[in-house]
Design a protein around this motif. Structure first.
Motif, PDB file in Angstrom:
ATOM      1  N   UNK A  80      -4.119  11.342  -3.143  1.00 18.15           N
ATOM      2  CA  UNK A  80      -4.249  10.199  -2.219  1.00 18.15           C
ATOM      3  C   UNK A  80      -3.204   9.136  -2.556  1.00 18.15           C
ATOM      4  N   UNK A  81      -3.032   8.886  -3.870  1.00 15.67           N
ATOM      5  CA  UNK A  81      -2.052   7.867  -4.277  1.00 15.67           C
ATOM      6  C   UNK A  81      -0.638   8.300  -3.875  1.00 15.67           C
ATOM      7  N   UNK A  82      -0.348   9.603  -3.992  1.00 13.20           N
ATOM      8  CA  UNK A  82       0.992  10.088  -3.625  1.00 13.20           C
ATOM      9  C   UNK A  82       1.233   9.914  -2.123  1.00 13.20           C
ATOM     10  N   UNK A  83       0.160  10.053  -1.334  1.00  9.59           N
ATOM     11  CA  UNK A  83       0.316   9.911   0.124  1.00  9.59           C
ATOM     12  C   UNK A  83       0.533   8.442   0.494  1.00  9.59           C
ATOM     13  N   UNK A  84      -0.307   7.578  -0.046  1.00  6.25           N
ATOM     14  CA  UNK A  84      -0.165   6.166   0.305  1.00  6.25           C
ATOM     15  C   UNK A  84       1.118   5.578  -0.267  1.00  6.25           C
ATOM     16  N   UNK A  85       1.552   6.148  -1.409  1.00  3.75           N
ATOM     17  CA  UNK A  85       2.759   5.594  -2.043  1.00  3.75           C
ATOM     18  C   UNK A  85       4.003   6.395  -1.706  1.00  3.75           C
ATOM     19  N   UNK A  86       3.940   7.280  -0.710  1.00  3.65           N
ATOM     20  CA  UNK A  86       5.038   8.240  -0.465  1.00  3.65           C
ATOM     21  C   UNK A  86       6.421   7.576  -0.415  1.00  3.65           C
ATOM     22  N   UNK A  87       6.552   6.494   0.331  1.00  4.31           N
ATOM     23  CA  UNK A  87       7.884   5.879   0.480  1.00  4.31           C
ATOM     24  C   UNK A  87       8.291   5.115  -0.783  1.00  4.31           C
ATOM     25  N   UNK A  88       7.343   4.403  -1.360  1.00  8.02           N
ATOM     26  CA  UNK A  88       7.638   3.623  -2.564  1.00  8.02           C
ATOM     27  C   UNK A  88       8.032   4.565  -3.714  1.00  8.02           C
ATOM     28  N   UNK A  89       7.278   5.635  -3.893  1.00  3.46           N
ATOM     29  CA  UNK A  89       7.547   6.541  -5.013  1.00  3.46           C
ATOM     30  C   UNK A  89       8.870   7.269  -4.815  1.00  3.46           C
ATOM     31  N   UNK A  90       9.239   7.486  -3.552  1.00  2.00           N
ATOM     32  CA  UNK A  90      10.546   8.071  -3.264  1.00  2.00           C
ATOM     33  C   UNK A  90      11.649   7.096  -3.700  1.00  2.00           C
ATOM     34  N   UNK A  91      11.427   5.805  -3.406  1.00  2.00           N
ATOM     35  CA  UNK A  91      12.407   4.783  -3.849  1.00  2.00           C
ATOM     36  C   UNK A  91      12.533   4.782  -5.360  1.00  2.00           C
TER      37      UNK A  91
END
Ligand SMILES: Cc1cc2nc3c(=O)[nH]c(=O)nc-3n(C[C@H](O)[C@H](O)[C@H](O)COP(=O)(O)OP(=O)(O)OC[C@H]3O[C@@H](n4cnc5c(N)ncnc54)[C@H](O)[C@@H]3O)c2cc1C
Length: 407
Positions: free
Chosen positions: A239-250
């Motif tokens: 769930x965290x990876x989905x909500x943070x998808x764009x931030x974690x990519x950055x």
């Protein structure tokens, strides 16, 4: 003459759109699929069992499971909801079951059951299928769509794009000449890599009711967390990876997480629990009397991390020892060094920008009779059947709109 509709992509959204369209209107529908197979992802989905959708309570509740696109889906569930999908399948002889966590599967536990029911409908409605047709160019001429597939050209009245999630920005290049707004695609639903032998040696353990936060942000999720041989997985992490998808990519997937292993429990409750353990087990070894929630292996790991000798007696535990343990229980920090996919399940965040689409029909606001459905749009859900539900709902609103125009 019958109106010509081309659906590009024979995945969940494209196939379902073709069926819904032919059920409600008399048009010529052709699915163009670049591979030699329809419904490839349906086949491998849910570990081969196909998690078709999720238990439905309300539109508001269900739509909370979409980090992107929740507003669009919330309103469109009154046209085609998860319950409508289960009824649709049951009406066609597919028996379904809801698991304890709300995920819905065919009783057969076999995705082929779902595929068979779709293929039967495609045949019944004479939907034409062109395999090994990869769309390479779209030209608009006299309000019609001229479609190029390597050496072949087709001209149609309506065009539905259902090409699925783009793995790289380049995959969306084909739509660039249409001047549509696009959000660069990034992966969603992945697990976190951690190089920490002491932790990964606990592989196979699932810790319930844990909350995980991305350090330096207020992005936080809770749920169970599974320790694996590469790091962390499980619903809380996905769930965290989905909500943070764009931030974690950055962050290029290098960041820190803080885990609260105690979930909702307050620090006061845990201090009390530890004090009771201390009073009641004065002569017992710390290793042998643990906080109830934790499996023995995890408890011993925590003691090592807190630098508490496992053979120490509870009576000998200093205040400093207790404070360190409590600190770890509520705030264990881990360095994430990359991502891996969850049983190869991933979806794409990003795609065709929803601002450019009519949210009630999925039609382009700029180009009439051009539609985008399923994962090619900037809609994605967490795991649990939510991504397929986006395919079913967006396919239906699109099919209804084309039918209304044709009829
Ligand atoms: C391993 C795995 C397991 C999953 N399990 C689940 C699950 O259990 N439940 C759930 O809800 N979601 C699950 N998902 C997510 C779900 O599969 C997708 O969200 C869903 O398939 C998206 O449907 P779609 O029709 O938009 O795209 P897709 O299913 O990806 O279909 C797109 C189709 O378009 C074709 N195509 C692409 N470009 C072109 C082109 N230029 N010309 C012609 N054809 C083209 C592709 O070959 C493909 O057949 C899973 C995903 C994976 C990877």
């Amino acid at each position: 003459m019958r109106r010509q509709v081309a659906i590009i992509g024979g995945g969940a959204a494209g196939v379902f759109c073709a069926i819904q369209l032919r059920e409600s209107s008399d048009c010529q529908v052709t699915i163009f699929e670049k591979s030699t197979e329809l419904l490839k992802k349906v086949r491998i989905s849910g570990g081969g069992r196909c998690n078709v959708t999720h238990h439905f309570v309300s539109q508001a509740q269900f739509s909370k499971n979409y980090p992107r696109g929740s507003k669009v889906l919330k309103q469109n569930f009154d046209v085609f909801s998860p319950e409508d999908m289960t009824h649709w399948l049951e009406k066609r002889g597919v028996r379904l079951k809801t698991e304890a966590d709300g995920r819905i599967f065919p009783v057969s536990n076999d995705s082929q059951t779902i595929i068979d029911s779709f293929i039967k409908e495609l045949k019944k409605h004479n939907v034409a299928i062109c395999f090994e047709h990869e769309l390479t160019q779209i030209v608009i001429e006299n309000q019609k769509f001229v479609l190029k597939f390597n050496d072949k050209i087709f001209t149609v009245d309506y065009l539905v794009i259902a090409t699925g999630g783009a793995q790289k920005p380049r995959d969306l290049d084909i739509f660039k000449p249409l001047s549509l707004k696009m959000v660069d695609p990034v992966p969603s639903l992945f697990t976190f890599k951690i190089n920490d032998k002491a932790l990964t040696e606990l592989m196979g353990l699932t810790m319930q009711d844990v909350s995980v936060r991305i350090v330096g942000t207020d992005m936080k999720e809770s749920g169970s967390v599974l320790i694996t041989h590469w790091g962390l997985s499980g619903p809380g992490i996905l769930k965290l990876s989905a909500w943070g998808a764009f931030l974690l990519n950055q962050y290029n997937y290098h960041f820190q997480i803080a885990i609260n292993w105690m979930g909702d429990s307050s620090e006061e409750d845990i201090r009390n629990e530890i004090e009771i353990l201390r009073q009641e087990n004065r002569q017992a070894k710390v290793r042998n009397r643990k906080i109830e929630k934790f499996p023995q292996r995890f408890w011993e790991y925590l003691l090592v991390m807190a630098e508490i000798e496992a053979d120490k007696k509870w009576a000998e535990l200093s205040k400093k020892n207790c404070n360190k343990l409590i600190q770890l229980l509520f705030h264990s920090v881990y360095e994430i060094k990359g991502k891996t996919t969850f049983k190869e399940e991933f979806v794409t965040a990003g795609g065709i920008d929803l601002e450019d689409l009519n949210s009630r029909t999925m039609e382009s606001k700029k180009i009439p009779n051009l539609y985008f459905i399923g994962e090619v749009t900037n809609i994605d859900g967490i795991t649990g059947g939510f991504n397929f539900q986006n395919a079913w709902t967006s396919a239906t609103v699109c099919a209804n709109d084309i039918s209304n125009k044709i009829n």
